[in-house]
Design a protein around this motif. Structure first.
Motif, PDB file in Angstrom:
ATOM      1  N   LEU B  42      44.836  37.000  34.179  1.00 14.42           N
ATOM      2  CA  LEU B  42      44.169  36.946  35.489  1.00 14.42           C
ATOM      3  C   LEU B  42      44.637  35.770  36.344  1.00 14.42           C
ATOM      4  N   GLN B  43      45.591  34.985  35.841  1.00 16.49           N
ATOM      5  CA  GLN B  43      46.083  33.802  36.565  1.00 16.49           C
ATOM      6  C   GLN B  43      46.461  34.161  38.007  1.00 16.49           C
ATOM      7  N   ASN B  44      45.754  33.526  38.962  1.00 18.63           N
ATOM      8  CA  ASN B  44      46.027  33.707  40.403  1.00 18.63           C
ATOM      9  C   ASN B  44      45.793  35.131  40.909  1.00 18.63           C
ATOM     10  N   LYS B  45      45.002  35.898  40.181  1.00 15.44           N
ATOM     11  CA  LYS B  45      44.721  37.269  40.613  1.00 15.44           C
ATOM     12  C   LYS B  45      43.426  37.323  41.420  1.00 15.44           C
ATOM     13  N   SER B  46      43.359  38.310  42.325  1.00 21.06           N
ATOM     14  CA  SER B  46      42.114  38.573  43.052  1.00 21.06           C
ATOM     15  C   SER B  46      41.372  39.700  42.347  1.00 21.06           C
ATOM     16  N   ILE B  47      40.072  39.466  42.138  1.00 15.42           N
ATOM     17  CA  ILE B  47      39.268  40.371  41.299  1.00 15.42           C
ATOM     18  C   ILE B  47      38.098  40.930  42.092  1.00 15.42           C
ATOM     19  N   LEU B  48      37.810  42.218  41.865  1.00 19.30           N
ATOM     20  CA  LEU B  48      36.554  42.812  42.347  1.00 19.30           C
ATOM     21  C   LEU B  48      35.765  43.260  41.121  1.00 19.30           C
ATOM     22  N   ASP B  49      34.463  42.899  41.080  1.00 22.86           N
ATOM     23  CA  ASP B  49      33.596  43.307  39.973  1.00 22.86           C
ATOM     24  C   ASP B  49      32.524  44.235  40.539  1.00 22.86           C
ATOM     25  N   ILE B  50      32.633  45.531  40.213  1.00 20.07           N
ATOM     26  CA  ILE B  50      31.731  46.549  40.767  1.00 20.07           C
ATOM     27  C   ILE B  50      30.478  46.675  39.898  1.00 20.07           C
ATOM     28  N   GLY B  51      29.317  46.405  40.476  1.00 19.47           N
ATOM     29  CA  GLY B  51      28.074  46.382  39.704  1.00 19.47           C
ATOM     30  C   GLY B  51      27.992  45.099  38.897  1.00 19.47           C
ATOM     31  N   CYS B  52      28.174  43.957  39.598  1.00 20.79           N
ATOM     32  CA  CYS B  52      28.338  42.670  38.898  1.00 20.79           C
ATOM     33  C   CYS B  52      27.043  42.139  38.309  1.00 20.79           C
ATOM     34  N   GLY B  53      25.878  42.651  38.767  1.00 21.82           N
ATOM     35  CA  GLY B  53      24.606  42.189  38.215  1.00 21.82           C
ATOM     36  C   GLY B  53      24.419  40.695  38.394  1.00 21.82           C
ATOM     37  N   TYR B  54      24.146  39.992  37.301  1.00 23.12           N
ATOM     38  CA  TYR B  54      23.903  38.545  37.330  1.00 23.12           C
ATOM     39  C   TYR B  54      25.171  37.735  37.609  1.00 23.12           C
ATOM     40  N   GLY B  55      26.307  38.375  37.653  1.00 22.49           N
ATOM     41  CA  GLY B  55      27.547  37.649  37.932  1.00 22.49           C
ATOM     42  C   GLY B  55      28.125  36.903  36.738  1.00 22.49           C
ATOM     43  N   GLU B  56      27.636  37.224  35.540  1.00 20.66           N
ATOM     44  CA  GLU B  56      28.126  36.511  34.338  1.00 20.66           C
ATOM     45  C   GLU B  56      29.629  36.737  34.137  1.00 20.66           C
ATOM     46  N   ASN B  57      30.076  37.971  34.328  1.00 26.08           N
ATOM     47  CA  ASN B  57      31.506  38.246  34.156  1.00 26.08           C
ATOM     48  C   ASN B  57      32.341  37.582  35.257  1.00 26.08           C
ATOM     49  N   CYS B  58      31.781  37.490  36.474  1.00 23.87           N
ATOM     50  CA  CYS B  58      32.519  36.872  37.595  1.00 23.87           C
ATOM     51  C   CYS B  58      32.930  35.449  37.235  1.00 23.87           C
ATOM     52  N   VAL B  59      32.000  34.709  36.635  1.00 26.75           N
ATOM     53  CA  VAL B  59      32.291  33.333  36.227  1.00 26.75           C
ATOM     54  C   VAL B  59      33.381  33.309  35.157  1.00 26.75           C
ATOM     55  N   GLU B  60      33.337  34.276  34.251  1.00 24.41           N
ATOM     56  CA  GLU B  60      34.377  34.360  33.209  1.00 24.41           C
ATOM     57  C   GLU B  60      35.755  34.595  33.828  1.00 24.41           C
ATOM     58  N   PHE B  61      35.815  35.460  34.837  1.00 24.88           N
ATOM     59  CA  PHE B  61      37.112  35.765  35.465  1.00 24.88           C
ATOM     60  C   PHE B  61      37.705  34.493  36.101  1.00 24.88           C
ATOM     61  N   ILE B  62      36.834  33.675  36.704  1.00 25.38           N
ATOM     62  CA  ILE B  62      37.302  32.400  37.285  1.00 25.38           C
ATOM     63  C   ILE B  62      37.840  31.496  36.170  1.00 25.38           C
ATOM     64  N   LYS B  63      37.108  31.429  35.044  1.00 28.05           N
ATOM     65  CA  LYS B  63      37.564  30.608  33.902  1.00 28.05           C
ATOM     66  C   LYS B  63      38.903  31.094  33.376  1.00 28.05           C
ATOM     67  N   MET B  64      39.153  32.403  33.509  1.00 25.30           N
ATOM     68  CA  MET B  64      40.417  32.982  33.027  1.00 25.30           C
ATOM     69  C   MET B  64      41.548  32.802  34.042  1.00 25.30           C
ATOM     70  N   GLY B  65      41.259  32.126  35.139  1.00 23.57           N
ATOM     71  CA  GLY B  65      42.344  31.770  36.057  1.00 23.57           C
ATOM     72  C   GLY B  65      42.384  32.544  37.360  1.00 23.57           C
ATOM     73  N   ALA B  66      41.448  33.468  37.556  1.00 21.21           N
ATOM     74  CA  ALA B  66      41.453  34.264  38.791  1.00 21.21           C
ATOM     75  C   ALA B  66      41.333  33.349  40.009  1.00 21.21           C
ATOM     76  N   SER B  67      42.064  33.677  41.075  1.00 19.41           N
ATOM     77  CA  SER B  67      42.018  32.845  42.277  1.00 19.41           C
ATOM     78  C   SER B  67      40.798  33.161  43.129  1.00 19.41           C
ATOM     79  N   SER B  68      40.328  34.413  43.064  1.00 21.53           N
ATOM     80  CA  SER B  68      39.117  34.776  43.811  1.00 21.53           C
ATOM     81  C   SER B  68      38.440  35.945  43.124  1.00 21.53           C
ATOM     82  N   VAL B  69      37.110  35.913  43.165  1.00 18.62           N
ATOM     83  CA  VAL B  69      36.323  37.006  42.578  1.00 18.62           C
ATOM     84  C   VAL B  69      35.280  37.453  43.584  1.00 18.62           C
ATOM     85  N   THR B  70      35.235  38.765  43.822  1.00 16.77           N
ATOM     86  CA  THR B  70      34.165  39.345  44.628  1.00 16.77           C
ATOM     87  C   THR B  70      33.252  40.143  43.713  1.00 16.77           C
ATOM     88  N   GLY B  71      31.985  39.762  43.674  1.00 17.60           N
ATOM     89  CA  GLY B  71      30.996  40.491  42.877  1.00 17.60           C
ATOM     90  C   GLY B  71      30.184  41.371  43.789  1.00 17.60           C
TER      91      GLY B  71
END
Lengths: 245, 245
Positions: B42-71
């Motif tokens: 996910l390094q420098n990738k832009s991510i969309l999380d569909i049905g993100c709920g509490y956003g727990e996975n969104c934070v994980e994607f950032i930790k994995m190197g994503a440059s931006s996450v939309t929940g």
């Protein structure tokens, strides 16, 4: 025993012949129309049919315009019937196990296989061999017993009510892949259970693109004519996949 | 009702929060590790999380190197928790139904969705919308309730023995696609059943290449620790697919 040749057992062969001559057999009513529905235009195409049995499909492929058909089967007895009943100048039958596809030097445009791959232990090898036998852009189209059928370790398939109608399928051991010994015409027929994901991943890992999947059920008319086919509402018997190289 | 928003019902929300705080929840032990196992780099990738709920996975994607996450989530209550508990300068939460993905103008490198798509009636539209939101070469990685779970019209899932051990799953109405009304925390939660083949064909028809499929089961250690998880031997609870544009 990955190259099991149950079809050359005389008792099995006789029982199978009788079973297949039943006009309401699930193969004819459900599996075969689904298999042919996945076929691309066969005009001037070269075809390989893995586990061709009596060669009935081989003749159909010629009628559909195929320029050449190679039918491959492990059973000498099955191929004797094929050579007698389903011949054509453009059909060639070869007695060979589908574990030995790597020995074939030719390439094909479309490879079919009807209800045979669940007899193979090493599915990954089979899929890689099929991939190597296809011309680029070619298709592998196969049917097999549905993983929901092969899953069970015993043949305690259905729970019925007092009127002997099937009310639910007794699913067990789906996650437990491997050998299944079943009674089908004779005792001790060996099949191999693989999950849906395992089948998909073998195809994807070999380089195939999954084009279409079918879990066919009979029409309402067929279900009314043969009430036992109402079981398909609860559980499919067949899985078919069309994959592209 | 394809944009059902059960998560903004207070009773459901409270029940769900309690359920998810259970450390042995199947989501955490089985589904989440499987979902992350499918992730590309996910390094420098832009991510969309569909049905993100509490956003727990969104934070994980950032930790994995994503440059931006939309929940994205339909529930205001869920996003309130996300905004309080799972924030980052590079995470943006949007209150929107996954039926309205076509309103989004951005494109993403990887789109995730955890246990949400079985709430959607029009799966074909969802898959086409997701395809359009992906950059070329991007991935859609999603989990959902397994079709063997969504199949049933009633919640008579298991037959147990006298020791209350599950001996088989009572599979019914697999071939009957459509709405399922279930009791989950509250009455009348609406889900949609689709067969495996229907799911695969929607992806293939939209142009996706099926890269990998998972039907995860817990480890033997987990099954010994929580014996109810032995049910996974008979039937998976989750289906996960990684598809490439």
């Amino acid at each position: 025993m990955s190259n099991q040749n149950i079809y050359d057992n005389q008792i099995f062969f006789d029982g199978y012949k009788k079973l297949r001559s039943n006009p309401s057999a699930a193969n004819d009513i459900v599996e075969k129309p689904a298999l042919f529905s996945l076929s691309p235009n066969l005009q001037n195409k070269s075809i390989l049919d893995i586990g061709c049995g009596y060669g009935e499909n081989c003749v159909e492929f010629i009628k559909m315009g195929a320029s050449s058909v190679t039918g491959l089967d492990i059973s000498v007895k099955m191929l004797e019937v094929a050579e007698n009943e389903n011949t054509s100048p453009n059909i060639k039958y070869i007695n060979k196990s589908m574990t030995d596809l790597n020995e074939i030097a030719e390439k094909y445009d479309v490879i079919f296989s009807s209800l045979a791959v669940h007899y193979i232990e090493d599915f990954d090898k089979l899929i890689k061999d099929v991939y190597n036998l296809l011309n680029q852009g070619g298709y592998f189209i196969f049917s097999q017993e549905h993983p929901l059928t092969t899953a069970l370790l015993t043949q305690n398939y259905w729970t019925c009510n007092e009127e002997n109608e099937r009310i639910h399928y007794n699913l067990t051991t789906y996650a437990l892949e491997g050998e299944r010994k079943v009674t089908w015409i004779v005792d001790g027929v060996i099949k191999y259970h693989r999950t849906m994901s395992s089948i998909i991943n073998s195809l994807s890992n070999a380089g195939f693109i999954i084009n279409k999947m079918l879990e066919p059920i009979p029409s309402k008319e067929i279900m009314n004519q043969y009430p036992s086919y109402k079981r398909y509402i609860h559980k499919p018997d067949f899985l078919l996949i069309k994959a592209k190289k």
